[in-house]
Scaffold this active site. Structure first.
Site, mmCIF file in Angstrom:
data_model
loop_
_atom_site.group_PDB
_atom_site.id
_atom_site.type_symbol
_atom_site.label_atom_id
_atom_site.label_comp_id
_atom_site.label_asym_id
_atom_site.label_seq_id
_atom_site.Cartn_x
_atom_site.Cartn_y
_atom_site.Cartn_z
ATOM 1 N N ASP A 36 48.581 -24.264 3.126
ATOM 2 C CA ASP A 36 48.768 -23.850 4.518
ATOM 3 C C ASP A 36 48.744 -22.326 4.637
ATOM 4 O O ASP A 36 49.531 -21.629 3.997
ATOM 5 C CB ASP A 36 50.092 -24.377 5.063
ATOM 6 N N ASP A 72 47.423 -21.811 -2.830
ATOM 7 C CA ASP A 72 48.318 -22.340 -1.812
ATOM 8 C C ASP A 72 47.445 -23.072 -0.787
ATOM 9 O O ASP A 72 46.218 -22.933 -0.802
ATOM 10 C CB ASP A 72 49.078 -21.174 -1.173
ATOM 11 N N ASP A 82 49.118 -16.805 0.800
ATOM 12 C CA ASP A 82 49.267 -15.956 1.985
ATOM 13 C C ASP A 82 50.696 -15.521 2.243
ATOM 14 O O ASP A 82 50.944 -14.785 3.195
ATOM 15 C CB ASP A 82 48.756 -16.697 3.224
#
Length: 224
Positions: free
Chosen positions: A11, A9, A171
């Protein structure tokens, strides 16, 4: 060669873009004359495609979503142009060295799966000079929003790596759910935008990206 694929991922995992995300979401809501959601609410939606995030944050303002998206993008890309990518979306500590280490492994392929637009992803990769590191780059323009597994399925198809030899690093709960839906290992990171309680679908959670190469070595040995 027994290839393995590590998909990241963006961001909250590779870069800390929360300041620009908050500023851009503020511009979007103010453009529609709506109260701006608090930081926790906005960051809880990071990872989703922008239209889906707005449906969660402002479901009663559906008629205004298109103009809000335009306002968000205008502010986001304006900030990137003003500040430059390294300052606008700085890499988290030690990210670049770990990416370079993994990229140097002949059997390891790196990929991206992000809800960002293609324009946003291209700008970020070029701004950090990271484009050559990633052999597959999946974004929100081309697939259903996370946690749908389409991004990961496309990455597996492009690289020819089976799901059992692939890992998703992210995250958010959306990343972990997406990984499980694609049949691959889900590794959560604790420094991003969802707290540990929301990473319950992760198979493993790490607190320091410098531990990732060693962890992956163990995973590849177990899946051989």
């Amino acid at each position: 060669m027994d290839l393995r694929l590590v998909i990241f991922d963006v961001d909250g995992t590779l870069v800390d873009s929360q300041a620009d995300i908050m500023a851009s979401m503020t511009a979007a809501f103010e453009s529609a004359g709506l109260p701006v959601p608090d930081r926790e609410a906005v960051l809880s939606q990071v990872g989703l495609a922008l239209p889906i995030a707005l449906m969660e944050l402002a479901p009663a303002a559906k008629a205004q979503h298109e103009s809000m998206i335009d306002a968000y993008k205008q502010r986001y890309f304006g900030l990137r142009s003003e500040k430059g990518t390294p300052q606008s979306s700085p890499l988290f500590p030690h990210v670049r060295s770990v990416l370079d280490q993994l990229h140097a492994e002949n059997e390891t392929l790196l990929g991206i799966a992000t809800g960002k637009s293609r324009r946003g992803l291209d700008g970020l990769l070029d701004g950090h000079d990271m484009r050559p590191l990633f052999v597959t780059q999946q974004c929100g323009d081309d697939h259903p929003s996370k946690p749908h597994p389409a991004m990961l399925e496309a990455a597996l198809s492009e690289t020819g790596v089976p799901a059992k030899r692939a890992v998703m690093i992210g995250d958010t709960s959306f990343d972990m759910q997406m990984a499980r839906a694609a049949g691959m290992l889900a590794v959560g990171v604790s420094w991003g935008y969802h707290d540990a309680a929301r990473l319950k679908d992760a198979h493993l959670v790490i607190d320091d990206i410098r531990t990732l190469p060693g962890l992956l070595a163990q995973i590849w040995e177990q899946s051989a």
